[in-house]
Design an enzyme around this catalytic site. Sequence first.
Site, PDB file in Angstrom:
ATOM      1  N   SER A 140      31.505   0.743 -41.286  1.00  0.00           N
ATOM      2  CA  SER A 140      30.328  -0.121 -41.356  1.00  0.00           C
ATOM      3  C   SER A 140      30.167  -0.894 -40.058  1.00  0.00           C
ATOM      4  O   SER A 140      31.156  -1.163 -39.355  1.00  0.00           O
ATOM      5  CB  SER A 140      30.478  -1.095 -42.527  1.00  0.00           C
ATOM      6  OG  SER A 140      29.528  -2.144 -42.445  1.00  0.00           O
ATOM      7  N   TYR A 153      35.407  -7.328 -46.868  1.00  0.00           N
ATOM      8  CA  TYR A 153      34.788  -6.031 -46.586  1.00  0.00           C
ATOM      9  C   TYR A 153      34.834  -5.741 -45.087  1.00  0.00           C
ATOM     10  O   TYR A 153      35.199  -4.642 -44.660  1.00  0.00           O
ATOM     11  CB  TYR A 153      33.347  -6.037 -47.087  1.00  0.00           C
ATOM     12  CG  TYR A 153      32.593  -4.747 -46.856  1.00  0.00           C
ATOM     13  CD1 TYR A 153      32.768  -3.660 -47.697  1.00  0.00           C
ATOM     14  CD2 TYR A 153      31.690  -4.630 -45.787  1.00  0.00           C
ATOM     15  CE1 TYR A 153      32.068  -2.475 -47.491  1.00  0.00           C
ATOM     16  CE2 TYR A 153      30.991  -3.451 -45.575  1.00  0.00           C
ATOM     17  CZ  TYR A 153      31.180  -2.383 -46.434  1.00  0.00           C
ATOM     18  OH  TYR A 153      30.487  -1.212 -46.220  1.00  0.00           O
TER      19      TYR A 153
END
Length: 243
Positions: A140, A153
Amino acid sequence: MAKKTVLVTGASRGIGKAIAVKFAKKGYNVVINCLHSEERLLQTKKELESYQISCLAYMGDMGDMEQCRILFDQIRKQFGTLDVLVNNAGISYIGLLQDMSTESWDRIIRTNLTSVFNCCKLAVPGMVEKKQGKIINISSVWGVSGASCEVAYSATKGGINAFTKALAKELAPSNVQVNAVACGAIDTEMNRFLEEDELIALIEEIPAGRLGQAEEVADLVYHLGYKNSYLTGQIIGLDGGWI
């Protein structure tokens, strides 16, 4: 010429499913996995088999080494060796770090990062033995820049990026390539929690003026898994110019 085999973790929906479909359309044997959505996984299996390929579906936690070993034993029995590994399984957590429980931290680390270690550990020996293989990790943009209220995350995706670069150096002499795709805002269920005004504001931040599509991720992953043995250790951004 024998069909090649790809494993896509977290493949019952979204990016993982799109990747699995792409490889099936190209004639690969496809191994798919998820943890919770058995009905969706079996529906995906049926769809993949419509492309006249063999598909192995496995329900299990790739963050658990024993469950991972069971899957790889099944892969060896059915297909022999693994040619392409796509580590896609992942979950998100949105909230302040101070409000996050230890259990939630452990869960996201296990799901997003430990699963990558487990699958790579079991896939690498066969790839090294035949001096050929591709590993693609789905990361990501937050693993590069970090995101407020997504500390855990971001940490897992940053870990995947460092893992990718290091393992690529380790495996390059064996002609095994390791790369990662750092996704931006992709139109999947993971982003469906956004209210309409939040979504509009997000899109306004993206120079491309839209969300990415899961099929666009799949196209890039397929090319990384198919060709170019000199491209390795790279974190490739796919974010419409966002970050």
